[in-house]
Design an enzyme around this catalytic site. Sequence first.
Site, PDB file in Angstrom:
ATOM      1  N   HIS A  55      10.757  58.938 -39.530  1.00 10.09           N
ATOM      2  CA  HIS A  55      10.829  58.010 -38.400  1.00 10.09           C
ATOM      3  C   HIS A  55      12.296  57.686 -38.104  1.00 10.09           C
ATOM      4  O   HIS A  55      13.191  58.040 -38.878  1.00 10.09           O
ATOM      5  CB  HIS A  55      10.058  56.719 -38.711  1.00 10.09           C
ATOM      6  CG  HIS A  55      10.514  56.027 -39.955  1.00 10.09           C
ATOM      7  ND1 HIS A  55       9.787  56.019 -41.113  1.00 10.09           N
ATOM      8  CD2 HIS A  55      11.646  55.357 -40.217  1.00 10.09           C
ATOM      9  CE1 HIS A  55      10.447  55.365 -42.037  1.00 10.09           C
ATOM     10  NE2 HIS A  55      11.580  54.953 -41.521  1.00 10.09           N
TER      11      HIS A  55
HETATM   12  C1  T46 Z   1      13.270  53.587 -44.081  1.00  7.51           C
HETATM   13  C2  T46 Z   1      12.985  54.185 -45.407  1.00  7.51           C
HETATM   14  C3  T46 Z   1      14.207  54.451 -46.208  1.00  7.51           C
HETATM   15  C4  T46 Z   1       6.581  46.355 -45.275  1.00  7.51           C
HETATM   16  O1  T46 Z   1       5.560  45.651 -45.257  1.00  7.51           O
HETATM   17  N1  T46 Z   1       7.828  45.786 -45.341  1.00  7.51           N
HETATM   18  C5  T46 Z   1       8.959  46.502 -45.401  1.00  7.51           C
HETATM   19  O2  T46 Z   1      10.072  45.933 -45.479  1.00  7.51           O
HETATM   20  C6  T46 Z   1       8.860  47.926 -45.352  1.00  7.51           C
HETATM   21  C7  T46 Z   1      10.108  48.800 -45.397  1.00  7.51           C
HETATM   22  C8  T46 Z   1       7.617  48.508 -45.275  1.00  7.51           C
HETATM   23  N2  T46 Z   1       6.503  47.720 -45.245  1.00  7.51           N
HETATM   24  C9  T46 Z   1       5.187  48.352 -45.206  1.00  7.51           C
HETATM   25  C10 T46 Z   1       4.883  49.164 -43.957  1.00  7.51           C
HETATM   26  C11 T46 Z   1       3.941  50.232 -44.478  1.00  7.51           C
HETATM   27  O3  T46 Z   1       2.617  49.753 -44.459  1.00  7.51           O
HETATM   28  O4  T46 Z   1       5.117  49.284 -46.302  1.00  7.51           O
HETATM   29  C12 T46 Z   1       4.380  50.431 -45.930  1.00  7.51           C
HETATM   30  C13 T46 Z   1       5.201  51.686 -46.162  1.00  7.51           C
HETATM   31  O5  T46 Z   1       6.267  51.741 -45.200  1.00  7.51           O
HETATM   32  P1  T46 Z   1       6.867  53.118 -44.673  1.00  7.51           P
HETATM   33  O6  T46 Z   1       5.805  54.125 -44.557  1.00  7.51           O
HETATM   34  O7  T46 Z   1       7.672  52.815 -43.431  1.00  7.51           O
HETATM   35  O8  T46 Z   1       7.849  53.512 -45.875  1.00  7.51           O
HETATM   36  P2  T46 Z   1       8.930  54.671 -45.929  1.00  7.51           P
HETATM   37  O9  T46 Z   1       9.359  54.788 -47.347  1.00  7.51           O
HETATM   38  O10 T46 Z   1       8.440  55.898 -45.263  1.00  7.51           O
HETATM   39  O11 T46 Z   1      10.170  54.117 -45.065  1.00  7.51           O
HETATM   40  C14 T46 Z   1      10.889  53.004 -45.535  1.00  7.51           C
HETATM   41  C15 T46 Z   1      11.271  52.099 -44.376  1.00  7.51           C
HETATM   42  O12 T46 Z   1      10.082  51.747 -43.650  1.00  7.51           O
HETATM   43  C16 T46 Z   1      12.220  52.776 -43.435  1.00  7.51           C
HETATM   44  O13 T46 Z   1      12.787  51.813 -42.576  1.00  7.51           O
HETATM   45  O14 T46 Z   1      14.290  53.896 -43.469  1.00  7.51           O
HETATM   46  O15 T46 Z   1      12.066  53.427 -46.214  1.00  7.51           O
END
Ligand code: T46
Length: 139
Positions: A55
């Site tokens: 993303h």
């Molecule tokens: C990025 C990379 C490095 C939350 O509730 N709070 C938070 O602060 C974050 C980051 C995520 N979430 C929830 C949203 C989703 O339901 O945790 C779940 C997993 O999030 P996501 O799929 O976006 O995780 P990554 O590891 O793919 O990405 C994250 C960050 O979202 C993103 O900004 O740059 O880590």
Amino acid sequence: MQTSKLEQCAVLKVPTVNDARGNLSFLNELDHVPFAIGRVYFLWGVPDDSVRGGHAHKNLQQFLIAASGALDVVLRDGVTEQTVRLDKPTEGLLIGSMVWRELENFSPNTVLLVIASAPYDESDYLRDFDDFVSATLAP
Ligand code: T46
């Protein structure tokens, strides 16, 4: 010509004090981290075949540090691509807005510390690559 968003990404030093007791690294807001800090989170327990990210953010800036272990961060601006290996706690990767990122090749027991410029906001995410390319290449 528009500047590539990848040029606004950079590997920055994390100041570190070493002595016989071990190492201490620190970050001052608006100095070593060049934005006001809105949130800190960390990724851990990541299986080594896991790919995270996939993303871009409309506005969020982030600073990523492999506090332990190592991983690859693939950065894309819609035209070019660059891979940065994070493998030491004494440096971090600054990622500006409108940069697509994928996180892969995690080594066992990696802890990725992320310092972000704002609290979590799903509406700031672009999670479809074609939508991202359209948005980033729009005049
Ligand atoms: C990025 C990379 C490095 C939350 O509730 N709070 C938070 O602060 C974050 C980051 C995520 N979430 C929830 C949203 C989703 O339901 O945790 C779940 C997993 O999030 P996501 O799929 O976006 O995780 P990554 O590891 O793919 O990405 C994250 C960050 O979202 C993103 O900004 O740059 O880590």
